[in-house]
Structures are given as C-alpha cells and as structure tokens.
Design a protein around this motif. Structure first.
Motif, PDB file in Angstrom:
ATOM      1  N   LYS A 111       0.821  -1.206   0.000  1.00 57.36           N
ATOM      2  CA  LYS A 111       0.000   0.000   0.000  1.00 57.36           C
ATOM      3  C   LYS A 111       0.860   1.264   0.000  1.00 57.36           C
ATOM      4  N   GLN A 112       0.275   2.331  -0.502  1.00 56.66           N
ATOM      5  CA  GLN A 112       0.962   3.613  -0.597  1.00 56.66           C
ATOM      6  C   GLN A 112       0.944   4.319   0.766  1.00 56.66           C
ATOM      7  N   GLN A 113       2.096   4.812   1.194  1.00 52.66           N
ATOM      8  CA  GLN A 113       2.199   5.433   2.516  1.00 52.66           C
ATOM      9  C   GLN A 113       1.721   6.887   2.506  1.00 52.66           C
ATOM     10  N   LEU A 114       2.041   7.628   1.460  1.00 57.27           N
ATOM     11  CA  LEU A 114       1.529   8.994   1.270  1.00 57.27           C
ATOM     12  C   LEU A 114       1.818   9.898   2.473  1.00 57.27           C
ATOM     13  N   LYS A 115       2.976   9.725   3.074  1.00 56.39           N
ATOM     14  CA  LYS A 115       3.308  10.481   4.279  1.00 56.39           C
ATOM     15  C   LYS A 115       3.515  11.968   4.013  1.00 56.39           C
ATOM     16  N   HIS A 116       3.704  12.334   2.756  1.00 54.13           N
ATOM     17  CA  HIS A 116       3.937  13.735   2.424  1.00 54.13           C
ATOM     18  C   HIS A 116       2.643  14.543   2.357  1.00 54.13           C
ATOM     19  N   LEU A 117       1.488  13.874   2.500  1.00 55.36           N
ATOM     20  CA  LEU A 117       0.209  14.566   2.426  1.00 55.36           C
ATOM     21  C   LEU A 117      -0.394  14.726   3.823  1.00 55.36           C
ATOM     22  N   SER A 118      -1.073  15.829   4.040  1.00 56.20           N
ATOM     23  CA  SER A 118      -1.726  16.097   5.330  1.00 56.20           C
ATOM     24  C   SER A 118      -3.189  15.675   5.238  1.00 56.20           C
ATOM     25  N   PHE A 119      -3.520  14.568   5.889  1.00 54.38           N
ATOM     26  CA  PHE A 119      -4.864  14.010   5.814  1.00 54.38           C
ATOM     27  C   PHE A 119      -5.697  14.413   7.027  1.00 54.38           C
ATOM     28  N   GLU A 120      -7.007  14.426   6.831  1.00 58.28           N
ATOM     29  CA  GLU A 120      -7.937  14.471   7.955  1.00 58.28           C
ATOM     30  C   GLU A 120      -8.682  13.140   7.968  1.00 58.28           C
ATOM     31  N   GLU A 121      -8.816  12.551   9.149  1.00 62.77           N
ATOM     32  CA  GLU A 121      -9.425  11.231   9.259  1.00 62.77           C
ATOM     33  C   GLU A 121     -10.910  11.327   9.564  1.00 62.77           C
ATOM     34  N   SER A 122     -11.645  10.322   9.082  1.00 65.85           N
ATOM     35  CA  SER A 122     -13.073  10.211   9.366  1.00 65.85           C
ATOM     36  C   SER A 122     -13.425   8.732   9.354  1.00 65.85           C
ATOM     37  N   GLU A 123     -14.689   8.428   9.627  1.00 67.46           N
ATOM     38  CA  GLU A 123     -15.152   7.042   9.601  1.00 67.46           C
ATOM     39  C   GLU A 123     -16.251   6.886   8.571  1.00 67.46           C
ATOM     40  N   LEU A 124     -16.180   5.778   7.834  1.00 70.29           N
ATOM     41  CA  LEU A 124     -17.276   5.437   6.940  1.00 70.29           C
ATOM     42  C   LEU A 124     -18.404   4.826   7.765  1.00 70.29           C
ATOM     43  N   ALA A 125     -19.522   4.551   7.122  1.00 70.05           N
ATOM     44  CA  ALA A 125     -20.701   4.063   7.837  1.00 70.05           C
ATOM     45  C   ALA A 125     -20.441   2.751   8.571  1.00 70.05           C
ATOM     46  N   ASP A 126     -19.522   1.923   8.049  1.00 67.93           N
ATOM     47  CA  ASP A 126     -19.234   0.636   8.700  1.00 67.93           C
ATOM     48  C   ASP A 126     -18.044   0.739   9.651  1.00 67.93           C
ATOM     49  N   HIS A 127     -17.660   1.981  10.007  1.00 67.14           N
ATOM     50  CA  HIS A 127     -16.572   2.278  10.947  1.00 67.14           C
ATOM     51  C   HIS A 127     -15.179   2.055  10.357  1.00 67.14           C
ATOM     52  N   THR A 128     -15.113   1.853   9.049  1.00 66.44           N
ATOM     53  CA  THR A 128     -13.809   1.815   8.391  1.00 66.44           C
ATOM     54  C   THR A 128     -13.190   3.211   8.430  1.00 66.44           C
ATOM     55  N   THR A 129     -11.908   3.291   8.746  1.00 56.77           N
ATOM     56  CA  THR A 129     -11.223   4.584   8.772  1.00 56.77           C
ATOM     57  C   THR A 129     -10.937   5.057   7.349  1.00 56.77           C
ATOM     58  N   ALA A 130     -11.274   6.303   7.082  1.00 55.32           N
ATOM     59  CA  ALA A 130     -10.981   6.918   5.786  1.00 55.32           C
ATOM     60  C   ALA A 130     -10.146   8.166   6.020  1.00 55.32           C
TER      61      ALA A 130
END
Length: 260
Positions: A111-130
């Motif tokens: 999987k891609q690490q993408l550490k250079h990007l600033s993400f905001e986290e949320s949860e999908l309806a099934d509680h999967t982290t997005a």
C-alpha cells in the motif's frame, strides 16, 4: 448532379477530392487511440487482468460521481511497468477537465504510505477509517481507505468549478462497503438462480461462487453479477453470470454467461 452528390459526400467525410488516404480520423478518435496506445484498456479487461495477476477477486465501488464522463479506461500495472503493482481505473471528460475521477487499488502489502500529504481522518458508515486530502486549487483531492485485502485511492480534480466533493467521494466509498457487506435477500435469490441455471446449462458442478455486485441500469432494470468456477472431471473454467431483473417488482428479465 450525381458528381455533385458524390463530391458533397466526400467532403462531409473529411476527404479532399483526389485524396486516396481514406477517412481522416476525428480528434475524438485520435484521443481514444492515444489512450489505448499508452497502455489503457477497457475497464473490464484491466479488471480481469489484475484479478488474474493477483489471483483474487477485485471489487470496484458501484457508485460513480454524479457528473458526466466522455471516457473510461483502466490499466493493470505490474512490475514490468516500473511502478508498484496496482489497478487503475480512470473516468474523464475531455471537454470538462474538472470532471476527472480515478480509482487506484493496491494490495495491502504494497500500500501507498503517502506520508507527504496532510490528511484528515473520518469514519465510513461501517466504521472503516478513511483519510481525506484536499490540495490547492488546480491540484487534486483524495480519499483513502482499506477494504478486504486492498487499499483504495479515490482521486478527483480540485478546481474552482469541480462538482465532485468530499461528501460524494465518501458516499462512493460507502457504496463499496454496502455492496460487499450486503445481506440483501434479492441478491441471494438471484445468486441461487445463477448457480442453478449455470449447472443446468453446462452440466457441471459449481465449486466456487463470488458475488460481484449490483448495477442499476435504469428504473426498470438492475443486474446482479456473479463469478462462478465450474468443474467436471479434469475440465474446469470460470463463468461470469449476470442476472437482469426489475428492481421494484423483482421480475426476472434475462440471464447471460461469459466464460473466462
């Protein structure tokens, strides 16, 4: 008079009188040709190529952004391409660059690490982290989540006129989880029909079964797709079975088979 008609017909096809080079390609055809010459494939072909390469079924989100696209194509990247192995599916409108949407799938071990990007986290309806990233204007926006053995990257253009939003990307991601977690009795009913009719058609045993999701064609027709593996003696092969039905009345419409 006949000569005039012939001349008008020739000019309307973009051929100059005396030019025996054939019909000139339109810019649209040239654009499509460039896509496929650069390695693009039909989405279904790219999906099958990656399923064969990785040895497992791959699910795409059934929902698409609610904007118009003129082109869709895919590509299964392997190590020969110099990039990490992954599936890419691209939807694009050549007249509206803001209508640009891409799905990328990477196996979790790569999987891609993408550490250079600033993400905001949320949860999908099934509680999967997005994780969501939105770059500056005229760059891109990205939603990343994991499902099954895959990392999904949903990318859309980020322009002032863009109509694909974070909310819509989230809904697209949730359409995948809903399809994969579906307990819909209609799906089960059509799955039973697919297995029964396939066994009758081929006179072989169904030894493996995979639900691939629903596609809504119109208000009067939807399709459920299944992937079956058949075996009898030393002979074995796979069949995609698609069952069409009325989504409201649940009336059967048709069934089709595609061997692979």
């Amino acid at each position: 008079m006949l000569g005039s008609i012939v001349l008008v017909g020739v000019l309307s096809l973009g051929i100059s009188p005396g030019n025996d080079q054939g019909i000139k390609e339109s810019p649209k055809n040239q654009f499509q040709q460039a896509i496929f010459e650069s390695g693009g494939e039909l989405v279904e072909e790219a999906l099958r190529a990656c399923e064969k390469h990785f040895g497992t079924a791959i699910f795409l989100p059934p929902q698409l952004p609610s904007v118009a696209f003129t082109h869709q194509y895919g590509r299964c990247y392997d190590m020969e391409g110099g990039l990490d192995e992954h599936l890419e599916v691209h939807y694009w409108n050549r007249y509206k660059p803001e209508h640009d949407y891409k799905i990328e799938l990477y196996p979790l071990e790569n999987k891609q690490q993408l550490k250079h990007l600033s993400f905001e986290e949320s949860e999908l309806a099934d509680h999967t982290t997005a994780k969501f990233y939105k770059g500056p204007i005229n760059t891109f926006q990205l939603l990343v989540f994991e499902k099954g053995n895959w990392q999904y990257l949903l990318t859309a253009a980020n322009r002032a006129s863009s109509k694909i939003s974070q909310q819509e990307l989230t809904e697209i991601a949730e359409s995948l989880t809903q399809a994969m977690n579906s307990k819909d009795p209609v799906y089960a009913m059509w799955g039973t029909l697919a297995v029964t009719e396939t066994k009758r058609k081929y006179n072989m045993d169904v030894v493996d079964y995979l639900y691939m999701g629903r596609t809504t064609i119109s208000n009067e027709m939807a399709e459920e797709k299944f992937k079956l593996w058949l075996k009898k003696g030393a002979r074995e092969f796979g069949v995609y079975v698609t069952v069409a039905f009325h989504p409201t009345t649940h009336q059967f419409i048709s069934i089709r088979y595609e061997e692979f």
